[in-house]
Design an enzyme around this catalytic site. Structure first.
Site, PDB file in Angstrom:
ATOM      1  NE  ARG A 145      25.959   0.653  25.040  1.00 35.44           N
ATOM      2  CZ  ARG A 145      26.191   1.883  25.499  1.00 35.44           C
ATOM      3  NH1 ARG A 145      27.116   2.636  24.926  1.00 35.44           N
ATOM      4  NH2 ARG A 145      25.510   2.369  26.521  1.00 35.44           N
TER       5      ARG A 145
ATOM      6  CG  ASN B 120      21.170   4.023  27.745  1.00 41.24           C
ATOM      7  OD1 ASN B 120      20.931   3.251  26.826  1.00 41.24           O
ATOM      8  ND2 ASN B 120      21.959   3.677  28.755  1.00 41.24           N
TER       9      ASN B 120
ATOM     10  NE  ARG C 119      20.131  -1.422  29.394  1.00 41.73           N
ATOM     11  CZ  ARG C 119      20.185  -1.914  30.630  1.00 41.73           C
ATOM     12  NH1 ARG C 119      19.071  -2.325  31.222  1.00 41.73           N
ATOM     13  NH2 ARG C 119      21.344  -2.006  31.261  1.00 41.73           N
TER      14      ARG C 119
ATOM     15  CG  HIS D   4      23.582  -4.741  28.473  1.00 43.83           C
ATOM     16  ND1 HIS D   4      22.490  -3.946  28.712  1.00 43.83           N
ATOM     17  CD2 HIS D   4      23.110  -6.013  28.397  1.00 43.83           C
ATOM     18  CE1 HIS D   4      21.402  -4.708  28.789  1.00 43.83           C
ATOM     19  NE2 HIS D   4      21.761  -5.964  28.611  1.00 43.83           N
TER      20      HIS D   4
HETATM   21  O1  LIG Z   1      31.538   0.391  32.987  1.00 42.77           O
HETATM   22  P1  LIG Z   1      30.881   1.637  32.545  1.00 42.77           P
HETATM   23  O2  LIG Z   1      31.762   2.511  31.706  1.00 42.77           O
HETATM   24  O3  LIG Z   1      30.261   2.370  33.681  1.00 42.77           O
HETATM   25  O4  LIG Z   1      29.758   1.141  31.534  1.00 42.77           O
HETATM   26  C1  LIG Z   1      28.758   0.229  31.964  1.00 42.77           C
HETATM   27  C2  LIG Z   1      27.462   0.988  32.061  1.00 42.77           C
HETATM   28  O5  LIG Z   1      26.959   1.165  30.751  1.00 42.77           O
HETATM   29  C3  LIG Z   1      25.532   1.282  30.806  1.00 42.77           C
HETATM   30  C4  LIG Z   1      25.103   2.623  30.295  1.00 42.77           C
HETATM   31  O6  LIG Z   1      25.675   3.665  31.017  1.00 42.77           O
HETATM   32  O7  LIG Z   1      25.114   0.143  30.089  1.00 42.77           O
HETATM   33  P2  LIG Z   1      23.830  -0.096  29.137  1.00 42.77           P
HETATM   34  O8  LIG Z   1      24.364   0.078  27.766  1.00 42.77           O
HETATM   35  O9  LIG Z   1      23.343  -1.451  29.388  1.00 42.77           O
HETATM   36  O10 LIG Z   1      22.789   0.922  29.518  1.00 42.77           O
HETATM   37  C5  LIG Z   1      25.188   1.084  32.280  1.00 42.77           C
HETATM   38  O11 LIG Z   1      23.970   0.457  32.496  1.00 42.77           O
HETATM   39  C6  LIG Z   1      26.360   0.288  32.777  1.00 42.77           C
HETATM   40  O12 LIG Z   1      26.524   0.291  34.171  1.00 42.77           O
END
Ligand SMILES: O=P(O)(O)OC[C@H]1O[C@@](CO)(OP(=O)(O)O)[C@@H](O)[C@@H]1O
Length: 737
Positions: free
Chosen positions: A551, A558, A603, A690
């Site tokens: 990631r 975050n 990011r 991500h």
């Molecule tokens: O499906 P979930 O468990 O919500 O995980 C996805 C989420 O993870 C996140 C962080 O909470 O991703 P990211 O690592 O890109 O910041 C959110 O932006 C994204 O919606």
């Protein structure tokens, strides 16, 4: 300038020189060619290059870079000299292909490239063999061009024709940092010790990932073994039952593997053809629209993949020939088959499909079957791999000689048909319990055998044949050698040459009676690994290559607990970016090519920023799951303001689609081209993406069930290293912070 320290190259030494001086800026693209003028001896000798910089082995012959055949007489190797090694000393050497006899270094002084200019005028490379009695001479062509980092990345083969100009914040879609960013040094070796093992953390254990994640040896075991503990009962009283009570889930050994190359994941060569024909049972499907095509939203920088294999598979074979010049994705045979499966199963999940492999031994059937199984499972189809060879070994033992496979040996034919029928019965029984796609892996090389299978399938499942045809003698030869080393059939044979002779004669027996598929529905994969006229694609997938998944560094969103968005990195995230650069430099220092893939979100791009020396590619398909109307909210806010949405997601996170956004299933679908490209790549790839996207990618490699995907642990600041090798997929995790 540069390293250029000319140690006297000696084939027996294995020390290196890495006395770097950072010059910064220079970026040399070196292209080396060697032309053979006779085939005498030379086909057994592989030219290599070794020299003063780590990239070409630091004068260690065991780390010399192999040249690849560009045409029948020409060998080629190109690489980029890192910016801080503008001076390059090197030599050509020859390594025997099959034996361990010592390599032979070319005569004369070292070759010297300084700042892109070749010193001296040696146009040939002379080698002295057999104690100096035999002289071999090759013509050599050496070219060094200074290229800008951008040109270099942009001309990078895989993406040459596929770039679209970026509209994203003025950041190029493909870039390459040639000089470390200021500040990167702060976090150099001092903060990340050389010993990468120091950062290893255990991967979360599941039944699937205890070491080897997925391999062809995990094919089905006869039901009669698991149910009645006695194979002979269901085997119709055939001769020589073997051990009773073999556990169905027994641990795999390498010798059990039926892994055979050619690897269909290699780039299509110019002559690589996928032929397909859809008749009979499939004809009604031609009417279906192409909405469920495999390639959806390829994203920036993704390869322009001719057209969806799911469409191609439904055209008449000749249409596909005309497409063969285009870079159809590797694994296309398997993917095409998957597309057929996808189309056939469609929304009606109660349909059943048998994909029956056809091909002579040593043509890569089992490899294809294993890949297809993993891929279809990832797409959500309940899929199982039935390997008739495994059934045969369990029923009749592993010591069948070539005579057993003779076309005029009625007992042999009967015994082989019997085990094939048993595997087919098991497959159909499993389908009747709800299984969707059965991969039936055997040579199935006669029309009679295929008729038997079609009869058995009647009214129970649809059937199509996937035939692998390979006419390249070199590839077949290599596969045979691998077969002797890896197949359980030869585990008890200590004498390689005896095993080799036996397998050759088994192959002859099959060739005598082989009938190519002309009946029913079929896809043919023809010479997908090799090409002619200078297009041989060597299967470097035999050498494991890592895929690093991570990631982005922690983002400001975050920190605030906000989902989605496009924020920059937090201070901690920036530290991670530097540590990651350091890690990548060390982990990939011996790789001559690698690339960094990011999403188009800041990011990930910023996380990749400090990494130097590798092309970087942005993929829209790697963007995080689109949270639609919830984008930018915290989970608490969603719970409070949109409780129904919150609950629906909690109930079925896999299928839940954010209003005006995406579901995990959507993400999986848009990742297909990324998977195909990852499979096709022969060099390491670092994917910076991500949480949701990496869960889906990881699940593909780790063969994790669809329903688990949204819950897989993919923590921040951790690198998941996936090793792709012939014997399966392995995982290692590094926690940098
Ligand atoms: O499906 P979930 O468990 O919500 O995980 C996805 C989420 O993870 C996140 C962080 O909470 O991703 P990211 O690592 O890109 O910041 C959110 O932006 C994204 O919606």
């Amino acid at each position: 300038m540069g390293t250029g320290s000319s140690k006297n190259p000696d084939c027996s030494s294995s020390h290196g020189s890495d006395d770097r001086e950072d010059q910064g800026g220079g970026q040399l693209y070196v292209s080396l060619k060697m032309e053979e003028n006779s085939y005498l001896l030379k086909s057994e000798l592989i030219p290599h290059v070794y020299g003063s910089v780590p990239l070409v082995g630091s004068w260690d012959p065991s780390k010399a870079l192999a040249m690849e055949r560009e045409s029948s007489s020409m060998w080629e190797l190109s690489f980029v000299v890192p910016p801080n090694h503008e001076t390059l000393d090197f030599k050509f050497l020859l390594k025997p292909k099959y034996s361990n006899s010592p390599c032979v270094v070319e005569e004369g002084p070292n070759r010297l490239l300084t700042g892109g200019t070749l010193q001296g005028d040696a146009r040939s490379a002379v080698f002295r063999l057999s104690g100096g009695e035999v002289l071999l001479e090759y013509r050599v062509f050496i070219k060094a061009d200074r290229v800008s980092p951008f040109d270099l990345a942009a001309s990078w083969r895989a993406y040459q024709e596929n770039l679209q100009p970026s509209t994203v914040r003025g950041i190029p879609d493909v870039s390459m940092n040639s000089v470390p960013e200021s500040g990167t040094e702060n976090c150099s070796s001092a903060s990340l010790e050389l010993d990468l093992e120091h950062y290893v953390v255990p991967a979360p254990t599941t039944s699937a990932n205890s070491g080897l994640l997925y391999a062809a040896n995990m094919t089905e075991t006869p039901r009669s073994l698991s149910h009645a503990n006695a194979f002979s009962k269901a085997a119709g009283g055939a001769s020589h039952p073997v051990s009773i009570g073999v556990p169905t889930e027994r641990p795999a050994t390498i010798k059990e593997m039926e892994v055979i190359v050619p690897d269909p994941t290699i780039v299509y060569s110019s002559s690589g053809i996928v032929e397909s024909k859809s008749v009979g049972t499939l004809s009604s499907l031609q009417k279906q629209d192409g909405q469920r095509g495999l390639f959806v939203d390829r994203g920036v920088g993704s390869p322009r993949l001719v057209k969806s294999p799911s469409l191609t598979t439904f055209t008449v074979d000749q249409n596909v020939h005309s497409e063969a010049k285009d870079p159809i994705p590797a694994a296309a045979g398997a993917v095409a088959a998957a597309a057929v499966a996808d189309q056939m199963l469609g929304p009606k999940e109660d349909r059943h499909l048998a994909i029956v492999l056809v091909g002579l031994p040593a043509r890569g059937k089992t490899f294809t079957a294993a890949k297809l199984t993993r891929y279809l499972r990832w797409l959500g189809h309940d899929t199982k791999h039935f390997n008739v060879g495994k059934y045969r070994r369990l029923k009749l033992g592993t010591n069948q000689s070539a005579d057993f496979f003779r076309g005029d040996n009625p007992e042999g034919i009967e015994a082989r048909n019997e085990v094939a029928a048993l595997a087919m019965e098991d497959m159909i029984a499993w389908m009747q319990e709800g299984g969707q796609v059965g991969i039936f892996d055997a040579t199935n090389s006669s029309r009679k055998r295929r008729n038997m299978l079609m009869r058995m399938a009647e009214g129970k499942c649809k059937i199509f044949f996937l035939e692998t045809i390979c006419n390249d003698r070199q590839i077949i030869e290599r596969n045979i050698r691998l077969k002797i080393q890896q197949s359980p059939d030869y585990a008890e044979e200590p004498d390689f040459e005896a095993g080799y002779r036996d397998f050759r004669s088994r192959l002859d027996n099959y060739e005598k009676v082989y009938e190519t598929v002309e009946e029913g529905s079929y896809i043919k994969m023809i010479d997908m690994v090799s090409g002619h006229g200078g297009q041989i694609q060597v299967n470097t997938h035999l050498t494991p290559r890592p895929i690093l998944l991570t990631r982005h560094g922690e983002s400001r969103d975050n920190v605030r607990g906000r989902i989605g968005g496009d924020s920059v990195l937090s201070d901690t995230g920036e530290v991670y970016a530097k540590k990651l650069a350091n890690f990548v430099e060390k982990r990939l220092k011996n790789e001559r090519a690698a690339s960094i893939w990011t999403s188009t979100l800041q990011r990930t791009i910023l996380t990749a920023n400090p990494i130097v020396g590798f092309p970087k590619i942005q993929w829209r398909a790697l963007d995080e799951i689109n949270a639609g109307v919830c984008d930018g909210m915290t989970y608490e806010e969603i719970k409070k303001n949109m409780p129904d949405e919150y609950e629906s997601r909690k109930k079925d996170k896999l299928r839940y689609r954010y209003p005006r956004g995406e579901s995990y299933l959507d993400v999986i679908q848009r990742l297909e081209p990324v998977i195909i490209e990852l499979e096709r790549q022969r060099a390491p790839v670092v994917v910076i993406s991500h949480q949701a996207v990496l869960r889906a990618l990881y699940a593909y490699f780790a063969d994790r069930p669809l329903k688990e995907i949204p819950h897989i642990e993919v923590p921040l600041h951790t690198i998941i290293e996936i090793q792709m090798g012939v014997s399966g997929v392995q995982e290692k995790r590094y926690k940098l912070m």
